[in-house]
Design a protein around this motif. Sequence first.
Motif, PDB file in Angstrom:
ATOM      1  N   ASN A  21     -22.721  -5.384 -37.091  1.00  0.00           N
ATOM      2  CA  ASN A  21     -22.345  -4.239 -36.041  1.00  0.00           C
ATOM      3  C   ASN A  21     -22.322  -4.609 -34.025  1.00  0.00           C
ATOM      4  O   ASN A  21     -21.839  -4.214 -33.285  1.00  0.00           O
ATOM      5  N   ILE A 116     -15.486  -6.279 -30.899  1.00  0.00           N
ATOM      6  CA  ILE A 116     -14.411  -5.696 -30.541  1.00  0.00           C
ATOM      7  C   ILE A 116     -13.030  -5.908 -31.582  1.00  0.00           C
ATOM      8  O   ILE A 116     -11.913  -4.891 -31.286  1.00  0.00           O
ATOM      9  N   GLY A 117     -13.323  -6.388 -31.389  1.00  0.00           N
ATOM     10  CA  GLY A 117     -12.209  -7.561 -31.624  1.00  0.00           C
ATOM     11  C   GLY A 117     -11.812  -9.027 -32.068  1.00  0.00           C
ATOM     12  O   GLY A 117     -13.176  -9.654 -32.118  1.00  0.00           O
ATOM     13  N   ARG A 145     -14.853  -0.363 -27.857  1.00  0.00           N
ATOM     14  CA  ARG A 145     -15.451  -0.452 -28.960  1.00  0.00           C
ATOM     15  C   ARG A 145     -14.157  -1.003 -29.783  1.00  0.00           C
ATOM     16  O   ARG A 145     -14.630  -1.091 -31.005  1.00  0.00           O
ATOM     17  N   ASP A 146     -13.537  -1.343 -29.512  1.00  0.00           N
ATOM     18  CA  ASP A 146     -12.212  -1.779 -30.221  1.00  0.00           C
ATOM     19  C   ASP A 146     -11.723  -2.471 -29.238  1.00  0.00           C
ATOM     20  O   ASP A 146     -10.790  -2.288 -28.107  1.00  0.00           O
ATOM     21  N   SER A 148      -7.786  -2.825 -28.857  1.00  0.00           N
ATOM     22  CA  SER A 148      -6.806  -1.730 -28.921  1.00  0.00           C
ATOM     23  C   SER A 148      -6.840  -1.097 -26.988  1.00  0.00           C
ATOM     24  O   SER A 148      -6.112  -0.555 -26.698  1.00  0.00           O
ATOM     25  N   GLU A 149      -8.336  -1.089 -27.001  1.00  0.00           N
ATOM     26  CA  GLU A 149      -8.783   0.260 -26.211  1.00  0.00           C
ATOM     27  C   GLU A 149      -9.137  -0.858 -24.108  1.00  0.00           C
ATOM     28  O   GLU A 149      -8.578   0.084 -23.502  1.00  0.00           O
ATOM     29  N   TYR A 181      -6.558  -9.554 -33.196  1.00  0.00           N
ATOM     30  CA  TYR A 181      -7.522  -8.098 -34.300  1.00  0.00           C
ATOM     31  C   TYR A 181      -8.881  -7.133 -34.118  1.00  0.00           C
ATOM     32  O   TYR A 181      -9.239  -7.583 -32.886  1.00  0.00           O
ATOM     33  N   GLY A 182      -9.214  -6.280 -34.900  1.00  0.00           N
ATOM     34  CA  GLY A 182      -9.234  -5.075 -34.245  1.00  0.00           C
ATOM     35  C   GLY A 182     -11.233  -4.960 -34.774  1.00  0.00           C
ATOM     36  O   GLY A 182     -11.454  -5.751 -35.238  1.00  0.00           O
ATOM     37  N   ALA A 183     -11.280  -4.174 -34.502  1.00  0.00           N
ATOM     38  CA  ALA A 183     -13.653  -4.484 -34.693  1.00  0.00           C
ATOM     39  C   ALA A 183     -13.562  -4.808 -35.950  1.00  0.00           C
ATOM     40  O   ALA A 183     -14.073  -5.338 -36.311  1.00  0.00           O
ATOM     41  N   GLU A 184     -12.780  -3.572 -36.726  1.00  0.00           N
ATOM     42  CA  GLU A 184     -12.836  -4.005 -38.107  1.00  0.00           C
ATOM     43  C   GLU A 184     -12.538  -5.342 -39.000  1.00  0.00           C
ATOM     44  O   GLU A 184     -13.862  -5.267 -39.743  1.00  0.00           O
TER      45      GLU A 184
END
Length: 203
Positions: A21, A116-117, A145-146, A148-149, A181-184
């Motif tokens: 994280n 974040i990605g 946080r991602d 995409s933002e 890809y994103g944060a996940e």
Amino acid sequence: MIPNFKAHPWHGVSAGEDAPNVVNVFVEIVPSDTIKYEVDKETGFLKVDRPQKFSNIIPALYGFVPRTYCDTAVMNLAIERGATDVSMGDHDPLDICVLSSHNIHAGGLLMEAIPIGGFKMIDGGEADDKIVAVMIGDHAFGHFRDISELPEAEVKRLMHYFLTYKNLPDEPAKCRIQEVYGAEHAKKVIQASQEDYQNNYGG
């Protein structure tokens, strides 16, 4: 008397108590650098890798996450996400670029960052992921946080650098980006690189 001792930035520093994280980042290159530096794997000192031949300068702080390694687990993630031209990880620590509005003058330092990605880059058949993160507390980027933002132009600027920094103008592309890809998924890549590190170096 306490002996002089400097931890090896790859092996002697943790990935972070709250990884994936929040991760520790060892910064090798900053945007003002016209020479690519990287950590010497044996000694832990920064060394000159190569001068940048053209005008493509890294648009963010760039380095790696300590105690990570890109091998089988990272490769398998690339295959799971549809890459058919990958046969191994790149056998280096996991690369990470950190967005910050602050002018940091030189590398060779540690910082904490929030992933974040990232970019699933395939370089000559090797999985060579580039994690994108933000520096904790940065007043311009710290709230993201991602990926995409982020503004689309910021993502494309990073992608352009990674797709072109190894190429001469008249050469065919040496690498490609399988996906953004994103944060996940970034956290899964970090965990896979930690697994690869443990399998290769223990601890």
